[in-house]
Design a protein around this motif. Structure first.
Motif, PDB file in Angstrom:
ATOM      1  N   PRO A  16       0.853  -1.235  -0.127  1.00  9.62           N
ATOM      2  CA  PRO A  16      -0.080   0.099   0.037  1.00  9.62           C
ATOM      3  C   PRO A  16       0.786   1.322   0.031  1.00  9.62           C
ATOM      4  O   PRO A  16       1.932   1.322   0.456  1.00  9.62           O
ATOM      5  CB  PRO A  16      -0.759  -0.062   1.315  1.00  9.62           C
ATOM      6  N   ARG A  17       0.362   2.535  -0.839  1.00 14.62           N
ATOM      7  CA  ARG A  17       1.042   3.547  -0.838  1.00 14.62           C
ATOM      8  C   ARG A  17       1.239   4.112   0.624  1.00 14.62           C
ATOM      9  O   ARG A  17       2.168   4.903   0.839  1.00 14.62           O
ATOM     10  CB  ARG A  17       0.349   4.395  -1.621  1.00 14.62           C
ATOM     11  N   TRP A  18       0.087   4.332   1.268  1.00 16.06           N
ATOM     12  CA  TRP A  18       0.328   5.055   2.748  1.00 16.06           C
ATOM     13  C   TRP A  18       0.368   3.800   4.073  1.00 16.06           C
ATOM     14  O   TRP A  18      -0.154   2.827   3.891  1.00 16.06           O
ATOM     15  CB  TRP A  18      -1.177   5.607   2.833  1.00 16.06           C
ATOM     16  N   LYS A  19       1.179   4.493   4.985  1.00 16.73           N
ATOM     17  CA  LYS A  19       1.282   3.558   6.176  1.00 16.73           C
ATOM     18  C   LYS A  19      -0.017   3.709   6.939  1.00 16.73           C
ATOM     19  O   LYS A  19      -0.918   4.604   7.010  1.00 16.73           O
ATOM     20  CB  LYS A  19       2.229   4.218   7.049  1.00 16.73           C
ATOM     21  N   ALA A  20      -0.467   2.702   7.952  1.00 20.33           N
ATOM     22  CA  ALA A  20      -1.657   2.836   8.713  1.00 20.33           C
ATOM     23  C   ALA A  20      -1.495   4.001   9.791  1.00 20.33           C
ATOM     24  O   ALA A  20      -0.322   4.304  10.266  1.00 20.33           O
ATOM     25  CB  ALA A  20      -1.743   1.643   9.537  1.00 20.33           C
ATOM     26  N   LEU A  21      -2.527   4.911   9.785  1.00 20.58           N
ATOM     27  CA  LEU A  21      -2.361   5.858  10.732  1.00 20.58           C
ATOM     28  C   LEU A  21      -2.313   5.530  12.351  1.00 20.58           C
ATOM     29  O   LEU A  21      -2.958   4.405  12.452  1.00 20.58           O
ATOM     30  CB  LEU A  21      -3.764   6.786  10.606  1.00 20.58           C
ATOM     31  N   PRO A  22      -1.695   6.137  13.320  1.00 22.81           N
ATOM     32  CA  PRO A  22      -1.585   5.776  14.553  1.00 22.81           C
ATOM     33  C   PRO A  22      -2.844   5.467  15.178  1.00 22.81           C
ATOM     34  O   PRO A  22      -3.723   6.153  15.036  1.00 22.81           O
ATOM     35  CB  PRO A  22      -0.994   6.915  15.363  1.00 22.81           C
ATOM     36  N   ASP A  23      -3.009   4.516  15.979  1.00 19.87           N
ATOM     37  CA  ASP A  23      -4.287   4.354  16.578  1.00 19.87           C
ATOM     38  C   ASP A  23      -4.664   5.231  17.629  1.00 19.87           C
ATOM     39  O   ASP A  23      -6.024   5.525  17.966  1.00 19.87           O
ATOM     40  CB  ASP A  23      -4.212   2.954  17.410  1.00 19.87           C
ATOM     41  N   GLU A  24      -3.669   5.951  18.420  1.00 19.62           N
ATOM     42  CA  GLU A  24      -4.337   7.059  19.275  1.00 19.62           C
ATOM     43  C   GLU A  24      -4.417   8.228  18.774  1.00 19.62           C
ATOM     44  O   GLU A  24      -4.767   9.141  19.667  1.00 19.62           O
ATOM     45  CB  GLU A  24      -2.891   7.302  20.092  1.00 19.62           C
ATOM     46  N   ARG A  69       9.320  17.460   1.605  1.00 22.34           N
ATOM     47  CA  ARG A  69       8.893  16.097   1.483  1.00 22.34           C
ATOM     48  C   ARG A  69       8.728  15.484   2.618  1.00 22.34           C
ATOM     49  O   ARG A  69       7.594  14.809   3.175  1.00 22.34           O
ATOM     50  CB  ARG A  69       9.683  15.175   0.522  1.00 22.34           C
ATOM     51  N   THR A  70       9.744  15.587   3.712  1.00 16.41           N
ATOM     52  CA  THR A  70       9.616  15.252   5.039  1.00 16.41           C
ATOM     53  C   THR A  70       8.425  15.845   5.781  1.00 16.41           C
ATOM     54  O   THR A  70       7.827  14.991   6.300  1.00 16.41           O
ATOM     55  CB  THR A  70      10.990  15.437   5.793  1.00 16.41           C
ATOM     56  N   SER A  71       8.212  16.846   5.613  1.00 14.99           N
ATOM     57  CA  SER A  71       7.109  17.379   6.363  1.00 14.99           C
ATOM     58  C   SER A  71       5.620  17.098   5.727  1.00 14.99           C
ATOM     59  O   SER A  71       4.930  16.471   6.649  1.00 14.99           O
ATOM     60  CB  SER A  71       7.063  19.005   6.205  1.00 14.99           C
ATOM     61  N   TRP A  72       5.414  16.766   4.557  1.00  9.98           N
ATOM     62  CA  TRP A  72       4.389  16.116   3.883  1.00  9.98           C
ATOM     63  C   TRP A  72       4.354  14.684   4.475  1.00  9.98           C
ATOM     64  O   TRP A  72       3.036  14.095   4.668  1.00  9.98           O
ATOM     65  CB  TRP A  72       4.469  16.358   2.498  1.00  9.98           C
ATOM     66  N   GLU A  73       5.435  13.902   4.577  1.00  5.94           N
ATOM     67  CA  GLU A  73       5.238  12.593   4.979  1.00  5.94           C
ATOM     68  C   GLU A  73       4.573  12.652   6.424  1.00  5.94           C
ATOM     69  O   GLU A  73       3.618  11.855   6.876  1.00  5.94           O
ATOM     70  CB  GLU A  73       6.493  11.963   4.863  1.00  5.94           C
ATOM     71  N   TYR A 102       2.647  15.035   7.725  1.00  3.71           N
ATOM     72  CA  TYR A 102       1.239  15.470   7.575  1.00  3.71           C
ATOM     73  C   TYR A 102       0.430  14.220   7.268  1.00  3.71           C
ATOM     74  O   TYR A 102      -0.635  14.053   7.904  1.00  3.71           O
ATOM     75  CB  TYR A 102       1.053  16.855   6.667  1.00  3.71           C
ATOM     76  N   LEU A 103       0.889  13.490   6.252  1.00  2.70           N
ATOM     77  CA  LEU A 103       0.073  12.679   5.663  1.00  2.70           C
ATOM     78  C   LEU A 103       0.011  11.173   6.696  1.00  2.70           C
ATOM     79  O   LEU A 103      -0.934  10.385   6.330  1.00  2.70           O
ATOM     80  CB  LEU A 103       0.487  12.125   4.234  1.00  2.70           C
ATOM     81  N   ASN A 104       0.981  11.250   7.473  1.00  2.00           N
ATOM     82  CA  ASN A 104       1.141  10.012   8.211  1.00  2.00           C
ATOM     83  C   ASN A 104       0.434  10.168   9.450  1.00  2.00           C
ATOM     84  O   ASN A 104       0.459   9.426  10.376  1.00  2.00           O
ATOM     85  CB  ASN A 104       2.474   9.403   8.277  1.00  2.00           C
ATOM     86  N   GLY A 105      -0.095  11.562   9.851  1.00  6.64           N
ATOM     87  CA  GLY A 105      -0.819  11.822  11.177  1.00  6.64           C
ATOM     88  C   GLY A 105       0.304  12.045  12.205  1.00  6.64           C
ATOM     89  O   GLY A 105      -0.157  12.166  13.626  1.00  6.64           O
ATOM     90  N   ARG A 106       1.779  12.335  12.023  1.00  7.52           N
ATOM     91  CA  ARG A 106       2.721  12.499  13.097  1.00  7.52           C
ATOM     92  C   ARG A 106       2.701  13.899  13.484  1.00  7.52           C
ATOM     93  O   ARG A 106       2.949  14.609  14.530  1.00  7.52           O
ATOM     94  CB  ARG A 106       3.967  12.033  12.388  1.00  7.52           C
ATOM     95  N   LEU A 107       2.248  14.902  12.269  1.00  5.56           N
ATOM     96  CA  LEU A 107       2.360  16.171  12.929  1.00  5.56           C
ATOM     97  C   LEU A 107       0.995  16.906  12.055  1.00  5.56           C
ATOM     98  O   LEU A 107       0.858  16.609  10.644  1.00  5.56           O
ATOM     99  CB  LEU A 107       3.371  17.089  12.114  1.00  5.56           C
ATOM    100  N   LEU A 108       0.454  17.810  12.741  1.00  6.16           N
ATOM    101  CA  LEU A 108      -0.775  18.624  11.782  1.00  6.16           C
ATOM    102  C   LEU A 108      -0.232  19.617  10.931  1.00  6.16           C
ATOM    103  O   LEU A 108       0.429  20.466  11.252  1.00  6.16           O
ATOM    104  CB  LEU A 108      -1.780  19.233  13.044  1.00  6.16           C
ATOM    105  N   ALA A 109      -0.784  19.592   9.669  1.00  3.47           N
ATOM    106  CA  ALA A 109      -0.297  20.381   8.722  1.00  3.47           C
ATOM    107  C   ALA A 109      -0.729  21.795   9.144  1.00  3.47           C
ATOM    108  O   ALA A 109      -1.716  22.032   9.439  1.00  3.47           O
ATOM    109  CB  ALA A 109      -1.014  20.036   7.515  1.00  3.47           C
ATOM    110  N   PRO A 110       0.150  22.910   8.741  1.00  3.69           N
ATOM    111  CA  PRO A 110      -0.218  24.242   9.367  1.00  3.69           C
ATOM    112  C   PRO A 110      -1.309  24.857   8.288  1.00  3.69           C
ATOM    113  O   PRO A 110      -1.373  24.214   7.083  1.00  3.69           O
ATOM    114  CB  PRO A 110       1.175  25.062   8.897  1.00  3.69           C
ATOM    115  N   ARG A 111      -1.751  26.056   8.591  1.00  2.00           N
ATOM    116  CA  ARG A 111      -2.938  26.350   7.594  1.00  2.00           C
ATOM    117  C   ARG A 111      -2.246  26.866   6.144  1.00  2.00           C
ATOM    118  O   ARG A 111      -2.847  26.556   5.060  1.00  2.00           O
ATOM    119  CB  ARG A 111      -3.579  27.888   8.147  1.00  2.00           C
TER     120      ARG A 111
END
Length: 357
Positions: free
Chosen positions: A2-10, A44-48, A50-59
């Motif tokens: 799969p292209r995306w990793k599973a989002l964290p359960d918490e 790219r590091t920041s978008w990864e 954002y898309l993996n739920g590790r950091l909320l993307a800024p406005r």
């Protein structure tokens, strides 16, 4: 695979839904994460993250993605606001948990010290109290505190006490002597000692209170490891009095120096590329934000180990190292104008190139 990793359960449900929506937008656009990073101005590091739920993307990143994918920015911003509030609640819960742990450790440490002091005081009091007299109806053999073995060094006998002679009678016609102090009344020296003891106890309590405050909050809220919580200096942006910053922007001018432009909200719609240069296969750029009055350097198409640096007139520079993603951007430097900043790239092969020649 799969292209995306599973989002964290918490993850909070609002944050999970928002991250999933960002993934759907990227999938519908047909762009890779590297292409999204190149078109939005965020690495790219920041978008990864954002898309993996590790950091909320800024406005700003959300607005840039909406523009790149042709999405209604108002709808996406509404979902971002819900996720931002959920993220703040999660941070508050994390801070409260850490505070409870620090308070528990402080109480345990202080409790251990107090118990040790109380035990020492009890032993001292028991040693100085001496044997007590038995009650009339109490067996005397249970209260004896005699040593089993005779002392090796007997104490010398005390000298006999001589009775005090009565004071001489005053001569006839002299004024009467002042009344004698009642038995048990505290002397002046003893009263002063009691006052000093009370003052010392008050100072001790004050020191204990200060120690508890320092143990509970030794330096204020910290960072959560992904750059979400801003340092104290960035929470109060440096800007002209009476000039409010746009929503999502957290610093201006000197307050941005050394800060991450994405975390501070200076990228995306608030940044433009003012100059660029080619260095071998890589491209080095100067990114400038009029809103934040700051600039930074960005290097794309590079190889791991290449470096990029930004300098400003009369100000020390900031540097970044390219990782496996093949791109990097530096922290910010405060500038009065876009022309004050210059970016330089140094490749592992020895090639060096800068913007502006």
């Amino acid at each position: 695979m799969p292209r995306w990793k599973a989002l964290p359960d918490e993850l909070d449900p609002q944050i999970r839904e928002f991250a999933s929506q960002l993934r759907r937008l990227v999938d519908r656009s047909g762009l890779s994460v590297s292409a999204v990073a190149d078109r939005t101005g965020y690495s790219r590091t920041s978008w990864e993250r954002y898309l993996n739920g590790r950091l909320l993307a800024p406005r700003g990143a959300v607005a840039a993605l909406a523009e790149v994918t042709g999405t209604d920015i108002d709808h996406l911003t509404t979902m971002w606001e819900l996720a931002d509030r959920a993220w703040s609640r999660s941070e508050m819960r994390h801070d409260r948990t850490m505070e409870v742990r620090r308070v528990s450790r402080a109480r345990a440490a202080l409790g251990t010290a107090e118990e040790a002091g109380a035990g020492a005081a009890t032993e001292a009091g028991a040693a100085g109290a001496g044997p007590r007299e038995p009650a009339p109806d109490e067996p005397t053999d249970l209260l004896r505190d005699e040593p089993r073995d005779p002392p090796r060094h007997p104490l010398p006998a005390a000298p006999p006490v001589r009775p005090l002679a009565p004071p001489p009678a005053p001569p006839p016609g002299s004024p009467p002597a002042p009344p004698a102090r009642a038995a048990g009344a505290p002397a002046g020296g003893r009263g002063r000692r009691r006052v000093l003891t009370a003052l010392a106890a008050g100072v001790g309590l004050l020191l204990v209170a200060v120690a508890v405050v320092l143990l509970v909050d030794p330096g204020g809220a910290g960072d959560d490891g992904d750059g979400r919580t801003a340092p104290p200096s960035s929470r109060a942006p440096t800007t002209a009095p009476g000039t409010p910053l746009p929503a999502g922007v957290k610093c201006a001018g000197a307050g941005c120096a050394g800060r991450d432009p994405e975390t501070m909200g200076c990228g995306g719609e608030f940044a433009t590329t003012v100059s660029r240069a080619r260095v071998g296969p890589a491209r080095v750029e100067v990114r400038h934000s009029v809103t934040c009055r700051a600039a930074w350097a960005r290097l794309t198409g590079a190889a791991p180990g290449d470096t990029v640096r930004v300098t400003a007139k009369g100000i020390g520079g900031q540097e970044a190292l390219v990782d496996a993603d093949g791109d990097a951007y530096t922290p910010m430097v405060a500038v009065a104008a876009a022309d004050d900043a210059r970016a330089c790239a140094t490749l592992k092969g020895g090639a060096v190139g800068c913007t502006g020649g």
